[in-house]
Design a protein around this motif. Structure first.
Motif, PDB file in Angstrom:
ATOM      1  N   PRO A   6       0.807  -1.228   0.000  1.00 54.55           N
ATOM      2  CA  PRO A   6       0.000   0.000   0.000  1.00 54.55           C
ATOM      3  C   PRO A   6       0.840   1.277   0.000  1.00 54.55           C
ATOM      4  CG  PRO A   6      -0.912  -1.584   1.546  1.00 54.55           C
ATOM      5  CD  PRO A   6       0.407  -2.132   1.078  1.00 54.55           C
ATOM      6  N   GLY A   7       0.437   2.210  -0.874  1.00 52.51           N
ATOM      7  CA  GLY A   7       1.132   3.487  -0.988  1.00 52.51           C
ATOM      8  C   GLY A   7       2.337   3.448  -1.900  1.00 52.51           C
ATOM      9  N   LYS A  81      -5.212   8.672  -0.774  1.00 51.74           N
ATOM     10  CA  LYS A  81      -5.694   9.720  -1.670  1.00 51.74           C
ATOM     11  C   LYS A  81      -6.686   9.238  -2.725  1.00 51.74           C
ATOM     12  CE  LYS A  81      -1.798   9.869  -4.901  1.00 51.74           C
ATOM     13  NZ  LYS A  81      -2.486   9.183  -5.967  1.00 51.74           N
ATOM     14  N   ASP A  82      -6.741   7.952  -3.006  1.00 51.63           N
ATOM     15  CA  ASP A  82      -7.715   7.442  -3.966  1.00 51.63           C
ATOM     16  C   ASP A  82      -9.108   7.306  -3.358  1.00 51.63           C
ATOM     17  OD1 ASP A  82      -5.874   7.302  -6.018  1.00 51.63           O
ATOM     18  OD2 ASP A  82      -5.401   5.200  -5.673  1.00 51.63           O
ATOM     19  N   ASP A  88      -9.452  15.622   4.102  1.00 55.45           N
ATOM     20  CA  ASP A  88      -9.843  14.562   5.045  1.00 55.45           C
ATOM     21  C   ASP A  88      -8.629  13.772   5.518  1.00 55.45           C
ATOM     22  OD1 ASP A  88     -12.551  15.260   4.842  1.00 55.45           O
ATOM     23  OD2 ASP A  88     -12.875  13.897   3.155  1.00 55.45           O
ATOM     24  N   ILE A  89      -7.692  13.537   4.622  1.00 54.25           N
ATOM     25  CA  ILE A  89      -6.459  12.842   4.998  1.00 54.25           C
ATOM     26  C   ILE A  89      -5.688  13.680   6.013  1.00 54.25           C
ATOM     27  CG2 ILE A  89      -4.210  12.011   4.165  1.00 54.25           C
ATOM     28  CD1 ILE A  89      -5.636  11.427   1.451  1.00 54.25           C
ATOM     29  N   CYS A  90      -5.588  14.967   5.760  1.00 60.56           N
ATOM     30  CA  CYS A  90      -4.880  15.861   6.693  1.00 60.56           C
ATOM     31  C   CYS A  90      -5.571  15.888   8.048  1.00 60.56           C
ATOM     32  CB  CYS A  90      -4.777  17.263   6.106  1.00 60.56           C
ATOM     33  SG  CYS A  90      -3.634  17.350   4.715  1.00 60.56           S
ATOM     34  N   ALA A 168     -11.658   0.342   0.129  1.00 58.91           N
ATOM     35  CA  ALA A 168     -12.537   1.000  -0.837  1.00 58.91           C
ATOM     36  C   ALA A 168     -11.795   1.287  -2.141  1.00 58.91           C
ATOM     37  CB  ALA A 168     -13.101   2.290  -0.248  1.00 58.91           C
ATOM     38  N   SER A 169     -10.537   1.719  -2.034  1.00 60.33           N
ATOM     39  CA  SER A 169      -9.774   2.001  -3.259  1.00 60.33           C
ATOM     40  C   SER A 169      -9.466   0.714  -4.018  1.00 60.33           C
ATOM     41  CB  SER A 169      -8.497   2.785  -2.956  1.00 60.33           C
ATOM     42  OG  SER A 169      -7.560   2.014  -2.249  1.00 60.33           O
ATOM     43  N   LEU A 170      -9.253  -0.394  -3.303  1.00 63.04           N
ATOM     44  CA  LEU A 170      -9.056  -1.680  -3.985  1.00 63.04           C
ATOM     45  C   LEU A 170     -10.314  -2.092  -4.732  1.00 63.04           C
ATOM     46  CD1 LEU A 170      -7.122  -3.862  -1.355  1.00 63.04           C
ATOM     47  CD2 LEU A 170      -6.202  -2.721  -3.381  1.00 63.04           C
TER      48      LEU A 170
END
Length: 189
Positions: A6-7, A81-82, A88-90, A168-170
């Motif tokens: 991941p990432g 980020k996806d 929201d991440i921050c 969710a991104s997967l």
């Protein structure tokens, strides 16, 4: 099981997260890595990483070298980020680490957070329900030492959100692949 760390754009090969953690740590034996190496690991353009530093999402590199902690912050952001908006991440990272460009107020080191997440992500298929997920997260946090009361709860909440966003991104990637295959099939008909 073949999967992508991941990432990153790197294949994991298996689910031995301790081995992955050791490989990451080995990259920093020389004191840090440069921007081109961070870019190669993440698949991000160098200007994106530099922009994140300018916007205060992580501390500035010292002597043009990024630490493991900084790389893991970048990996956390890149992975999320996806599925989540950058604000929201921050907010998520602020929740456990205060000012993003100041590491002195962190409740958990970004590398520790990332490696905990990596351990959970490697076994995400075993977490088919919220109870299973929560049990795995609590087990992962067994050795976490709270710097202040309530820190464990905050880290647990952040790990739940990170895991859900990553899953969710997967699923989104899988849906895009399936839709692409359907489009190709339709064009052949």
């Amino acid at each position: 099981m073949e999967w992508t760390i991941p990432g990153t754009i790197l294949p994991a090969g298996g689910t031995d997260t301790q081995q992955l953690q050791d490989k990451f740590k080995a990259m920093f034996l020389g004191g840090g890595i440069v921007l081109s190496q961070v870019s190669a690991i993440t698949g991000l353009e160098p200007y994106t990483i530099q922009n994140w530093v300018k916007r205060g999402f992580l501390a500035k590199p010292v002597g043009k070298k990024y630490t493991l902690r900084q790389l893991c912050r970048i990996l956390n952001i890149n992975m999320l980020k996806d599925a989540l908006r950058m604000e929201d991440i921050c907010s998520l990272l602020n929740y456990i680490n205060g000012h993003l460009d100041d590491e002195s107020d962190d409740l958990i080191d970004d590398s520790q957070l990332y490696f905990m997440f990596l351990q959970l992500a490697a076994h995400h298929r075993q977490m088919n329900n919220p109870e299973g997920r929560d049990a795995c997260i609590r087990e992962t946090l067994n050795n976490y030492k709270e710097p202040i009361p309530g820190a464990r709860d905050r880290v647990e909440t952040v790990l739940k959100i990170m895991l859900t966003a990553w899953a969710a991104s997967l699923l989104r990637q899988q849906a895009v692949t399936m839709a692409g295959a359907l489009k190709m099939e339709s064009e052949r008909s």
